[in-house]
Design a protein around this motif. Structure first.
Motif, PDB file in Angstrom:
ATOM      1  N   ALA A 243      85.732  54.568  18.815  1.00 10.92           N
ATOM      2  CA  ALA A 243      84.813  54.865  19.907  1.00 10.92           C
ATOM      3  C   ALA A 243      85.356  56.056  20.680  1.00 10.92           C
ATOM      4  O   ALA A 243      86.576  56.243  20.768  1.00 10.92           O
ATOM      5  CB  ALA A 243      84.674  53.660  20.851  1.00 10.92           C
ATOM      6  N   ALA A 244      84.464  56.857  21.224  1.00  9.16           N
ATOM      7  CA  ALA A 244      84.873  58.047  21.989  1.00  9.16           C
ATOM      8  C   ALA A 244      85.171  57.645  23.426  1.00  9.16           C
ATOM      9  O   ALA A 244      84.476  58.017  24.369  1.00  9.16           O
ATOM     10  CB  ALA A 244      83.771  59.104  21.939  1.00  9.16           C
ATOM     11  N   SER A 245      86.233  56.867  23.594  1.00  5.10           N
ATOM     12  CA  SER A 245      86.537  56.274  24.895  1.00  5.10           C
ATOM     13  C   SER A 245      88.013  56.384  25.213  1.00  5.10           C
ATOM     14  O   SER A 245      88.861  55.831  24.497  1.00  5.10           O
ATOM     15  CB  SER A 245      86.111  54.794  24.886  1.00  5.10           C
ATOM     16  N   GLY A 246      88.334  57.070  26.291  1.00  5.99           N
ATOM     17  CA  GLY A 246      89.713  57.132  26.749  1.00  5.99           C
ATOM     18  C   GLY A 246      90.214  55.777  27.190  1.00  5.99           C
ATOM     19  O   GLY A 246      91.387  55.434  26.977  1.00  5.99           O
ATOM     20  N   ARG A 247      89.340  54.980  27.809  1.00  6.65           N
ATOM     21  CA  ARG A 247      89.728  53.633  28.235  1.00  6.65           C
ATOM     22  C   ARG A 247      90.112  52.792  27.025  1.00  6.65           C
ATOM     23  O   ARG A 247      91.089  52.032  27.063  1.00  6.65           O
ATOM     24  CB  ARG A 247      88.568  52.987  28.992  1.00  6.65           C
ATOM     25  N   ALA A 248      89.372  52.932  25.927  1.00  9.25           N
ATOM     26  CA  ALA A 248      89.697  52.180  24.719  1.00  9.25           C
ATOM     27  C   ALA A 248      91.071  52.576  24.189  1.00  9.25           C
ATOM     28  O   ALA A 248      91.842  51.725  23.725  1.00  9.25           O
ATOM     29  CB  ALA A 248      88.633  52.413  23.653  1.00  9.25           C
ATOM     30  N   GLN A 249      91.406  53.861  24.246  1.00  7.30           N
ATOM     31  CA  GLN A 249      92.715  54.308  23.783  1.00  7.30           C
ATOM     32  C   GLN A 249      93.828  53.732  24.658  1.00  7.30           C
ATOM     33  O   GLN A 249      94.876  53.312  24.145  1.00  7.30           O
ATOM     34  CB  GLN A 249      92.767  55.831  23.770  1.00  7.30           C
TER      35      GLN A 249
END
Length: 346
Positions: A243-249
């Motif tokens: 997913a294109a998500s900084g929070r996910a990283q």
């Protein structure tokens, strides 16, 4: 012939174009399936610095050869083929060392060359030069073969993250690539695979198909805490952020077990490319963080083999089949998360 052509951000047209022919070193294919992905949506809305319009879009391509250009050996009219999307040069220092996915001279179908949202498409000599035209195995449909390209990207990522037997694997993001990651991790012997998604509707749709060991809606529960509960506090061996998500990283780092491996598969928006990384977690837990950028010709061939053997089924992930004139509508379906995989059948 008819094509779907990008002219400018927000200006994608279904229009007429001259039917091409195969020049020296090229083959011409009748496109049977060209599947869509989130990148197509981004291109349609924002363009891409490698695309100089007008350009026929589409890069997940399968079809049959209708003309073989001069100097091309080993291919015949009627051959069923799948075409790589990312094309390495095959000659630079990285390519010679087997690092084709990071070739600095890489070009791409639908970017530098006319893509697959068309009735006919030229496979350029650059593809043939690096063995990027693959035979579709018997028993594999054109639609399934078109999904080999995104599966090849997942394969590259899981190789880099060393997904293997006995691993607890978390996939964050339940889009088509997330679903492929779940199935590929199982094929590689993962003990358990957990799927995390912010949208309850998208999570339920994906989980109904790929049957993860647990489906976690990040809007309803803390995914880090939930993964720790499911692993008796240990954390996951591998986390893939599809997913294109900084929070996910950031969450991926937090939920990793000791010596865990983290794949930053989804890129971040260019205006928000940074995250907060707890460096002490990386240090003391001996974590490995790897990127993943596309796939090589060999990955595409291997992906076709996984599909053909049944190790990674993909047919049921294709939830929408649309004609070429509906390709622009397909971008909206993808953007709204209403499908797993949408394929276009010119």
């Amino acid at each position: 012939m008819k094509v779907v052509r990008f002219h400018a951000p927000g200006d994608v047209r279904f229009e007429d174009a001259p039917e091409p022919g195969a020049g020296p070193g090229e083959v011409l294919i009748r496109v049977r399936n060209c599947s869509t992905c989130g990148t197509d949506v981004k291109i349609s809305r924002f363009g891409h610095h490698h695309i100089h319009p007008p350009r026929v879009m589409g890069h997940e391509i399968a079809g049959e050869i209708v003309e073989v250009g001069g100097g091309v050996d080993g291919w015949s009219e009627g051959d069923r083929v799948q075409v790589i999307a990312a094309i390495p040069c095959g000659e630079c220092a990285d390519c010679e060392r087997g690092r084709m996915t990071v070739c600095p001279h890489q070009v791409s179908m639908g970017y530098h060359f006319e893509g697959g949202f068309a009735q006919y498409m030229v496979v350029p000599r650059e593809v043939l030069k690096v063995d990027g035209l693959n035979r579709v195995p018997d028993g594999v449909s054109f639609a399934e073969a078109s999904v080999a390209e995104p599966l090849a990207c997942a394969l590259n990522a899981q190789n880099l993250a060393r997904v293997g037997a006995g691993d607890d694997v978390v996939v964050i993001g339940s889009g088509p690539i997330g679903c492929l990651h779940v199935r590929l991790a199982r094929a590689r012997g993962a003990a358990r695979v957990f799927l995390v998604e912010l949208s309850r509707r998208r999570l339920d749709m994906a989980a109904d198909l790929v049957k993860p060991d647990a489906a976690i809606c990040a809007a309803e529960t803390g995914p880090v805490e939930e993964i720790r509960k499911l692993t008796d506090g240990r954390g996951a061996d591998v986390i893939i952020t599809a997913a294109a998500s900084g929070r996910a990283q950031e969450q991926a780092i937090q939920m990793a077990a000791r010596q865990g491996r983290i794949s930053f598969f989804g890129g971040l928006p260019k205006d928000q490319p940074t995250i907060t990384c707890d460096s002490n977690l990386v240090h003391y837990r001996e974590l490995t963080i790897v990127g993943a950028n596309g796939s090589s010709p060999a990955h595409n061939a291997e992906a076709l083999g996984l599909i053909a053997s049944g190790a990674v089924p993909v047919a049921d992930l294709i939830t929408h089949r649309l004609p070429l004139e509906s390709a622009i509508d397909a971008f909206g379906i993808v953007a709204r998360g209403e499908a797993i995989k949408v394929t276009i059948e010119p």
